[in-house]
Scaffold this motif. Structure first.
Motif, short mmCIF file in Angstrom:
data_model
loop_
_atom_site.label_atom_id
_atom_site.label_comp_id
_atom_site.label_asym_id
_atom_site.label_seq_id
_atom_site.Cartn_x
_atom_site.Cartn_y
_atom_site.Cartn_z
N ALA A 7 0.85 -1.19 0.00
CA ALA A 7 0.00 0.00 0.00
C ALA A 7 0.88 1.24 0.00
CB ALA A 7 -0.91 0.00 1.22
N GLU A 8 0.36 2.30 -0.58
CA GLU A 8 1.06 3.58 -0.58
C GLU A 8 0.11 4.63 -0.03
OE1 GLU A 8 2.94 4.83 -4.18
OE2 GLU A 8 3.40 2.78 -4.75
N ASN A 9 0.67 5.58 0.67
CA ASN A 9 -0.13 6.66 1.22
C ASN A 9 0.67 7.95 1.08
OD1 ASN A 9 -1.98 8.23 2.52
ND2 ASN A 9 -1.52 7.46 4.56
N TYR A 10 0.17 8.87 0.28
CA TYR A 10 0.84 10.14 0.11
C TYR A 10 -0.19 11.19 -0.31
CZ TYR A 10 0.74 8.76 -4.80
OH TYR A 10 0.35 8.35 -6.03
N VAL A 11 0.19 12.44 -0.20
CA VAL A 11 -0.69 13.55 -0.56
C VAL A 11 -0.05 14.27 -1.75
CG1 VAL A 11 -1.70 15.72 0.19
CG2 VAL A 11 -1.50 13.80 1.79
N HIS A 12 -0.87 14.52 -2.75
CA HIS A 12 -0.38 15.22 -3.93
C HIS A 12 -1.54 16.06 -4.48
CE1 HIS A 12 1.54 16.03 -7.77
NE2 HIS A 12 0.48 15.57 -8.37
N TYR A 63 -11.91 13.24 -5.19
CA TYR A 63 -10.91 14.31 -5.19
C TYR A 63 -11.59 15.66 -5.38
CZ TYR A 63 -6.87 17.13 -6.51
OH TYR A 63 -5.92 18.11 -6.59
#
Length: 72
Positions: A7-12, A63
């Protein structure tokens, strides 16, 4: 070995160009993406299933809702 556990978790904050691309993908019936590695020029193709396309559509809708809420 089993990618299902990754899993990946980031804000962009998406650029308008990225938003447009994701909107087009989410509205399409069939999607085939091609990725290229700059150094070697080698590429890889990815064919998205209808479910994957629908998930992208839902993600873009979410989004937009989050973005509107943040602007209020």
């Amino acid at each position: 070995m089993d990618a299902q556990d990754l899993a990946e978790n980031y804000v962009h904050t998406a650029t308008r160009e990225e938003e447009s691309l994701l909107e087009e993908i989410g509205a399409a019936q069939h999607v085939s993406l091609r990725y290229y590695q700059q150094e070697s020029g080698l590429g890889r193709s990815q064919h998205l299933s209808r479910e994957e396309i629908h998930r992208i559509h839902d993600m873009v809708e979410f989004y937009h809702l989050e973005k509107q809420e943040g602007e209020q």
